[in-house]
Design an enzyme around this catalytic site. Structure first.
Site, PDB file in Angstrom:
ATOM      1  N   LYS A   1       0.847  -1.203   0.000  1.00  0.00           N
ATOM      2  CA  LYS A   1       0.000   0.000   0.000  1.00  0.00           C
ATOM      3  C   LYS A   1       0.874   1.242   0.000  1.00  0.00           C
ATOM      4  CE  LYS A   1      -1.878   2.793   2.942  1.00  0.00           C
ATOM      5  NZ  LYS A   1      -1.804   4.026   2.125  1.00  0.00           N
TER       6      LYS A   1
ATOM      7  N   GLY B   1       6.388   4.797   8.754  1.00  0.00           N
ATOM      8  CA  GLY B   1       5.576   6.007   8.847  1.00  0.00           C
ATOM      9  C   GLY B   1       5.771   6.685  10.185  1.00  0.00           C
TER      10      GLY B   1
ATOM     11  N   VAL C   1       0.858   6.760  13.944  1.00  0.00           N
ATOM     12  CA  VAL C   1       0.164   5.678  13.228  1.00  0.00           C
ATOM     13  C   VAL C   1       0.824   4.330  13.551  1.00  0.00           C
ATOM     14  CG1 VAL C   1      -0.539   4.797  10.970  1.00  0.00           C
ATOM     15  CG2 VAL C   1      -0.592   7.248  11.402  1.00  0.00           C
TER      16      VAL C   1
ATOM     17  N   GLU D   1       9.237   0.951  11.104  1.00  0.00           N
ATOM     18  CA  GLU D   1      10.271   1.979  10.851  1.00  0.00           C
ATOM     19  C   GLU D   1       9.589   3.322  11.037  1.00  0.00           C
ATOM     20  OE1 GLU D   1      13.336   1.515  10.497  1.00  0.00           O
ATOM     21  OE2 GLU D   1      13.682  -0.434   9.560  1.00  0.00           O
TER      22      GLU D   1
ATOM     23  N   CYS E   1      13.497  10.526   7.563  1.00  0.00           N
ATOM     24  CA  CYS E   1      13.528  10.047   8.947  1.00  0.00           C
ATOM     25  C   CYS E   1      14.939  10.103   9.521  1.00  0.00           C
ATOM     26  CB  CYS E   1      12.975   8.634   9.023  1.00  0.00           C
ATOM     27  SG  CYS E   1      13.770   7.528   7.851  1.00  0.00           S
TER      28      CYS E   1
ATOM     29  N   GLU F   1       9.740  15.780  15.430  1.00  0.00           N
ATOM     30  CA  GLU F   1      10.256  15.527  14.090  1.00  0.00           C
ATOM     31  C   GLU F   1       9.557  16.512  13.152  1.00  0.00           C
ATOM     32  OE1 GLU F   1       8.903  12.047  11.961  1.00  0.00           O
ATOM     33  OE2 GLU F   1      10.954  11.648  11.318  1.00  0.00           O
TER      34      GLU F   1
HETATM   35  P1  NAD Z   1       1.973   8.257   8.196  1.00  0.00           P
HETATM   36  O1  NAD Z   1       2.215   7.500   9.446  1.00  0.00           O
HETATM   37  O2  NAD Z   1       0.947   9.318   8.189  1.00  0.00           O
HETATM   38  O3  NAD Z   1       1.553   7.254   7.007  1.00  0.00           O
HETATM   39  C1  NAD Z   1       2.370   6.179   6.627  1.00  0.00           C
HETATM   40  C2  NAD Z   1       1.513   5.164   5.892  1.00  0.00           C
HETATM   41  O4  NAD Z   1       0.559   4.619   6.794  1.00  0.00           O
HETATM   42  C3  NAD Z   1       0.706   5.735   4.720  1.00  0.00           C
HETATM   43  O5  NAD Z   1       0.688   4.802   3.668  1.00  0.00           O
HETATM   44  C4  NAD Z   1      -0.683   5.875   5.320  1.00  0.00           C
HETATM   45  O6  NAD Z   1      -1.715   5.818   4.356  1.00  0.00           O
HETATM   46  C5  NAD Z   1      -0.740   4.672   6.220  1.00  0.00           C
HETATM   47  N1  NAD Z   1      -1.720   4.742   7.317  1.00  0.00           N
HETATM   48  C6  NAD Z   1      -2.303   5.842   7.854  1.00  0.00           C
HETATM   49  N2  NAD Z   1      -3.154   5.484   8.835  1.00  0.00           N
HETATM   50  C7  NAD Z   1      -3.110   4.134   8.922  1.00  0.00           C
HETATM   51  C8  NAD Z   1      -3.748   3.179   9.777  1.00  0.00           C
HETATM   52  N3  NAD Z   1      -4.614   3.539  10.723  1.00  0.00           N
HETATM   53  N4  NAD Z   1      -3.451   1.880   9.610  1.00  0.00           N
HETATM   54  C9  NAD Z   1      -2.555   1.488   8.680  1.00  0.00           C
HETATM   55  N5  NAD Z   1      -1.915   2.341   7.851  1.00  0.00           N
HETATM   56  C10 NAD Z   1      -2.190   3.654   7.974  1.00  0.00           C
HETATM   57  O7  NAD Z   1       3.387   8.806   7.739  1.00  0.00           O
HETATM   58  P2  NAD Z   1       3.740   9.810   6.543  1.00  0.00           P
HETATM   59  O8  NAD Z   1       3.300  11.170   6.936  1.00  0.00           O
HETATM   60  O9  NAD Z   1       3.259   9.236   5.249  1.00  0.00           O
HETATM   61  O10 NAD Z   1       5.341   9.714   6.511  1.00  0.00           O
HETATM   62  C11 NAD Z   1       6.159  10.443   7.338  1.00  0.00           C
HETATM   63  C12 NAD Z   1       6.637   9.630   8.534  1.00  0.00           C
HETATM   64  O11 NAD Z   1       7.295   8.434   8.113  1.00  0.00           O
HETATM   65  C13 NAD Z   1       7.664  10.365   9.364  1.00  0.00           C
HETATM   66  O12 NAD Z   1       7.382  10.235  10.729  1.00  0.00           O
HETATM   67  C14 NAD Z   1       8.975   9.653   9.020  1.00  0.00           C
HETATM   68  O13 NAD Z   1       9.973   9.740   9.992  1.00  0.00           O
HETATM   69  C15 NAD Z   1       8.510   8.272   8.837  1.00  0.00           C
HETATM   70  N6  NAD Z   1       9.524   7.503   8.081  1.00  0.00           N
HETATM   71  C16 NAD Z   1      10.295   6.575   8.728  1.00  0.00           C
HETATM   72  C17 NAD Z   1      11.288   5.893   8.037  1.00  0.00           C
HETATM   73  C18 NAD Z   1      12.145   4.845   8.701  1.00  0.00           C
HETATM   74  O14 NAD Z   1      12.706   4.022   7.973  1.00  0.00           O
HETATM   75  N7  NAD Z   1      12.290   4.829  10.016  1.00  0.00           N
HETATM   76  C19 NAD Z   1      11.487   6.165   6.702  1.00  0.00           C
HETATM   77  C20 NAD Z   1      10.698   7.133   6.083  1.00  0.00           C
HETATM   78  C21 NAD Z   1       9.702   7.790   6.788  1.00  0.00           C
END
Ligand code: NAD
Length: 456
Positions: free
Chosen positions: A157, A210, A214, A232, A266, A359
């Site tokens: 997804k 993410g 979440v 992650e 991240c 962040e």
């Molecule tokens: P987010 O948590 O809003 O969304 C991430 C994904 O989760 C999206 O595909 C979203 O549609 C999905 N999602 C949302 N609600 C959900 C639910 N209830 N159940 C299941 N899936 C759901 O994050 P974002 O704003 O898209 O991305 C930014 C974040 O990602 C930042 O915090 C960043 O640090 C993190 N990130 C971490 C890494 C890592 O490897 N540690 C890498 C890249 C980004």
């Protein structure tokens, strides 16, 4: 604009609508999981050498499509073209790396009396990979490549805002001969598709990248079925500069460490900690480096930093600086349409400042002084996160002491390298759970089975 059926995608560099994409429903998610489940027995039974060959063909299909994939990411996510090419190449490399795994995923023979004892790494079944918008291609591949290599079908997804490269990867997988149902991409909202993948009893593992917010919900959802989970999550990473460092190099590279991908990373080193005896000198060196960051049209070959992903995200980033009084200096950002934000350096900052605790996920960096090694370690660890970080010093002993003391999963000495696909990647504390990449990630897509055969 999002409705239940489609999302209109916007080019972040122009603010112009580019295309719209259908969003999957809960029923469509169930259908995709059913197709994946049906494909599982045949996929796990593919001979290791044949599965390896299919993954190599997938990698070659990606290699032949780098320019198209990169152009999609430039338009959809505003990534500079050079970065986008690297990201597509990373998908190819990760597929090649894990293509070597099926033939090497061996168990052990453990001595026992009265028989033979062996272990097997059994694939789990359907794996759901949920990714964010900041690095749509590599982060997807870090989940799907080892999952497929270990014999699991995958439902991927992508994030709502950035589905285009994932959809193209699904086409390439099909062209490479990955069987139907084994690798599916399902654009959709987190609330509908993400939630359903987490709660679906036939999805045996979730790889979630993410936000912490979440990620906690996903973890709670997985707990209900004791579902396997890799998380992650976010980071608030420190770039620690000691007085004995090569200050010129530390300052020249600091912008890359935090402003790469416009800070939507991240691993962004969004806190620079500088030993107080060289604080002023470091800032003098940092200023021209920040002002020299080439911000602009992501399609430009020399562009180093593009726009933020959306107007909503730009507003969130800007909310961290309600007025300009604490901006020490800033770089350039184009005016006009597009979600631009300049590389920005802020001081002074107090320990409780949101710029040091949250962040921000944008191009803002806070610079703070420290007195000695113990002070630097204490400040670096004063966060709920623990993903990555850098330290700059010419003292090997200090490099090792501080690396061991900083609570983070990925540290670089005299460098800002965070990710190499053949080394493990992941977070301490609230930055995550489990490790992606490297030689051991493959076994996180299997369960170990122990079999004893009596010879009596
Ligand atoms: P987010 O948590 O809003 O969304 C991430 C994904 O989760 C999206 O595909 C979203 O549609 C999905 N999602 C949302 N609600 C959900 C639910 N209830 N159940 C299941 N899936 C759901 O994050 P974002 O704003 O898209 O991305 C930014 C974040 O990602 C930042 O915090 C960043 O640090 C993190 N990130 C971490 C890494 C890592 O490897 N540690 C890498 C890249 C980004």
């Amino acid at each position: 604009m999002t409705n239940e059926r489609t999302i209109d995608l916007v080019n972040p560099a122009t603010g112009q609508a580019m295309t719209s994409v259908a969003l999957a429903s809960r029923e469509q998610t169930d259908e995709a999981v059913a197709r994946a489940r049906a494909a599982f027995p045949a996929w796990r039974a593919v001979a290791p050498g044949d599965r390896a060959r299919l993954l190599r063909r997938f990698a070659e299909a990606v290699d032949g499509d780098i320019e198209r994939l990169a152009a999609l990411e430039v338009a959809n996510a505003g990534h500079p073209i050079g970065n986008a090419r690297w990201e597509a190449g990373n998908v190819r490399d990760v597929l090649h790396y894990y293509a070597a795994a099926p033939e090497r995923l061996s168990g052990r023979q453990i001595p026992v009396s009265g028989g033979l004892n062996v272990t097997f790494h059994e694939p789990l079944g359907v794996v759901g990979v949920i990714v964010p918008w900041n690095f749509p291609m590599p982060i997807a591949a870090w989940g799907f490549a080892p999952a497929l290599a270990a014999g699991n079908p995958v439902v991927l997804k992508p994030a709502e805002l950035t589905p285009l490269t994932a959809l193209r990867l699904a086409e390439l997988a099909g062209q490479a001969g990955i069987p139907p149902g084994v690798f599916q991409v399902l654009p959709g909202s987190g609330e509908v598709v993400g939630t359903r993948l987490v709660e679906h009893p036939d999805v045996r593992k979730i790889v979630f990248t993410g936000s912490v917010k979440v990620g906690k919900r996903v973890m709670a959802g997985c707990a209900d079925q004791v579902k396997r989970l890799t998380l992650e999550l976010g980071g608030k990473n420190a770039n620690i500069v000691f007085a004995d460092a090569d200050l010129e190099k530390a300052a020249a590279t600091a912008p890359y460490g935090v402003f790469d991908n416009a800070g939507q990373d991240c691993c962004a080193r969004s806190r620079i900690l500088v030993q107080s005896s060289v604080f002023d000198r470091f800032l003098e060196l940092l200023e021209p480096a920040v002002k020299g960051v080439v911000v602009g049209d992501p399609a430009g070959q020399d562009t180093e930093m593009g726009p933020l992903i959306s107007e909503e995200h730009r507003r969130k980033v800007a909310s961290y600086l309600p007025d300009r009084s604490r901006i020490a200096f800033e770089g350039h950002a184009p005016g006009g349409a597009g979600f631009w934000f300049p590389p920005t350096v802020v001081l002074p900052v107090s320990a409780s400042d949101p710029l040091l605790t949250d962040e921000v996920f944008g191009p803002i960096v806070a610079v703070v002084p420290f007195e000695d090694e113990a002070d630097a370690i204490a400040i670096a660890n004063d966060t709920r996160y623990g993903l990555s970080g850098s330290l700059w010093t010419s003292d090997v002993g200090r490099a090792l002491r501080v690396s061991r003391a900083v609570e983070a999963g990925n540290l670089s000495v005299n460098s800002h390298a965070s990710v190499r696909y053949w080394t493990p990647f992941g977070g301490f504390k609230q930055s995550g759970l489990g490790r992606e990449l490297g030689p051991d990630a493959i076994t996180s897509f299997t369960d170990t089975k122990n079999v004893f055969i009596s010879t009596e």
